[in-house]
Design an enzyme around this catalytic site. Structure first.
Site, PDB file in Angstrom:
ATOM      1  N   CYS A  37      25.392  35.504  54.435  1.00  0.00           N
ATOM      2  CA  CYS A  37      25.709  34.835  55.710  1.00  0.00           C
ATOM      3  C   CYS A  37      26.687  33.708  55.445  1.00  0.00           C
ATOM      4  CB  CYS A  37      24.460  34.403  56.468  1.00  0.00           C
ATOM      5  SG  CYS A  37      23.157  33.567  55.532  1.00  0.00           S
ATOM      6  N   SER A  38      26.260  32.444  55.554  1.00  0.00           N
ATOM      7  CA  SER A  38      27.228  31.350  55.386  1.00  0.00           C
ATOM      8  C   SER A  38      26.536  30.068  54.951  1.00  0.00           C
ATOM      9  CB  SER A  38      27.971  31.118  56.694  1.00  0.00           C
ATOM     10  OG  SER A  38      27.043  30.931  57.754  1.00  0.00           O
ATOM     11  N   CYS A  39      25.468  30.187  54.137  1.00  0.00           N
ATOM     12  CA  CYS A  39      24.688  29.023  53.721  1.00  0.00           C
ATOM     13  C   CYS A  39      25.567  28.006  52.991  1.00  0.00           C
ATOM     14  CB  CYS A  39      23.534  29.465  52.828  1.00  0.00           C
ATOM     15  SG  CYS A  39      22.407  30.562  53.695  1.00  0.00           S
ATOM     16  N   CYS A  44      27.987  32.370  49.867  1.00  0.00           N
ATOM     17  CA  CYS A  44      26.810  32.981  50.475  1.00  0.00           C
ATOM     18  C   CYS A  44      27.263  34.359  50.943  1.00  0.00           C
ATOM     19  CB  CYS A  44      26.304  32.146  51.650  1.00  0.00           C
ATOM     20  SG  CYS A  44      24.994  32.974  52.573  1.00  0.00           S
TER      21      CYS A  44
END
Lengths: 204, 225
Positions: A111-113, A108
């Protein structure tokens, strides 16, 4: 002066991050906006209950049950929900299958999905600037940093999780695992193999 | 036009450092607290996931770069709590009142945590926007990766994939549009696709001629190619 910084109110909290969290938790608790016992419960959930063992169970089942695998690749959200894996950050799941021709890897960049109900909270490296910046541009160099070298005939497909779809990699079943039962096969499935930065363990 | 969180393809970040298999889920105790405070306050119902992402992305580039992961979360959260009127600047600086808060009735209690996390928050919605592209069709992303509704606003088209030729790999259905939903402009659901791009469409020196990157992109990010 930080006190005049209306665009960035966080500067009013202590700069040390541990103290910053503590200060915000204290303020919110005093106002009745959070319940510290609920925080403990959330932490316990992701520390002890929801983690890569869930994804490993899905992978092992796909390895041993062709009908399950077919259904999983067609509509993973429903299939994993039937196993009890659904919830926050796992509302829309797509499973992508590794083959000799194609290796899948998930990132991702924005962000940090990450598929929480199947893999838990992402590891630090998944959220790092280095991984977010480089996985899309030079996946093979990143894989080498994980000790993975792909044959030249294998193409890499990197999935950048830019929406609310969460991806799980279905790795290839390792050589020598044929005779193992589902539980023993699940033990071979590492977290990184389901992100695509690793391969499953080979039975000894 | 660039925004600090949009780092895909960037040079200079150094090696990725894998972790040991038995590394703790939270490297520090406060990481878990930061995650939990963020999730718990989300259940007060004052914002959605797109608003909270936008709050982190609006940290100053200097802060975004120097903050560790959960520092971004907790700082973005503090900013959001003030922006949405849940807390005041006085509250943050320790000079606030301790009167009961009007939102206190909504507090997430320990007993409802597992149900609340298990319930999730799906992003698919019915939509009147007609599906414009079919699987296999060639498309091009819009030239500028930017929010068309709000200058400098939230968007999910990374800069590295702007103005690039790709092909539709799958249709995910119709999903909430972050560019709208992050700014209180409604959910504005529209078709969402997985779009595959050859690495050589995106990078000057791709590693392998057959490599691809797939992104999930909303229909309004795409044009027919």
């Amino acid at each position: 002066m930080p006190h005049d910084d209306h665009d960035h109110p966080h500067a009013l909290l202590p700069p040390d991050p541990a103290l910053r969290v503590k200060a915000l938790e204290t303020i919110l608790t005093r106002k009745g906006l959070i319940d510290p016992a609920a925080l403990d419960e959330i932490i316990d959930t992701y520390q002890n209950k929801i983690g890569p063992q869930n994804g490993a169970c899905v992978v092992a089942k796909a390895w041993s049950d062709p009908a399950f695998k077919q259904a999983l690749l067609a509509d993973a959200t429903q299939v994993v929900a039937d196993l009890g894996f659904y919830g926050r950050q796992g509302e829309h799941i797509v499973v992508v299958e590794n083959t000799p021709d194609q290796h899948n890897m998930v990132v991702c960049t924005l962000c940090s999905c990450y598929p929480w109900p199947l893999l838990g909270i992402p590891p630090g490296w998944y959220k790092s600037d280095a991984y977010r910046a480089r996985a899309v541009r030079e996946p093979r160099k990143v894989l080498a940093e994980f000790g993975v070298t792909l044959p030249p005939e294998t193409a890499v497909r990197v999935w950048d999780s830019t929406a609310e779809i969460r991806y799980l990699v279905l790795p290839m079943r390792p050589e020598g695992s044929d005779g193992l039962d589902e539980g023993d096969q699940a033990a071979l499935v590492t977290r990184d193999s389901m992100i695509g930065t690793g391969l499953p363990m080979v039975p000894s | 036009m660039t925004r600090v969180h949009d780092m895909g393809g960037r040079f200079g970040d150094g090696p990725v450092r894998p972790e040991a298999k038995d590394a703790p889920v939270f490297a520090e105790d406060w990481h878990g607290r930061a995650l939990a405070v963020t999730l718990a306050t989300g259940f007060l119902g004052q914002w959605n996931i797109d608003v909270s992402r936008h709050a982190r992305e609006r940290l100053s580039p200097k802060d975004y770069t120097r903050f560790s992961y959960y520092e971004k979360w907790i700082s973005g959260l503090a900013d959001l709590l003030v922006e949405k009127g849940v807390l005041t600047l006085d509250d943050l600086s320790g000079a606030g009142t301790e009167d009961p808060h009007p939102l206190a009735a909504r507090v997430l209690k320990a007993g409802t945590v597992s149900g609340a996390l298990a319930k999730g928050g799906p992003a698919d919605r019915p939509s009147d926007v007609p599906i414009q592209f079919e699987v296999g069709q060639n498309v091009r992303t819009v030239k500028l990766a930017a929010n068309r509704l709000v200058t400098g606003g939230h968007t999910r088209l990374p800069i590295y994939a702007a103005g690039a030729n790709g092909r539709i790999l799958r249709l995910h259905g119709t999903h909430v549009l972050p560019d709208s939903n992050a700014h209180g402009l409604g959910e504005a659901p529209e078709p969402l696709y997985a779009v595959a791009f050859a690495a050589f469409e995106l990078w000057a020196n791709p590693e392998h001629p057959n490599d691809e990157v797939v992104l999930d992109l909303w229909q309004s990010y795409l044009e027919p190619a």
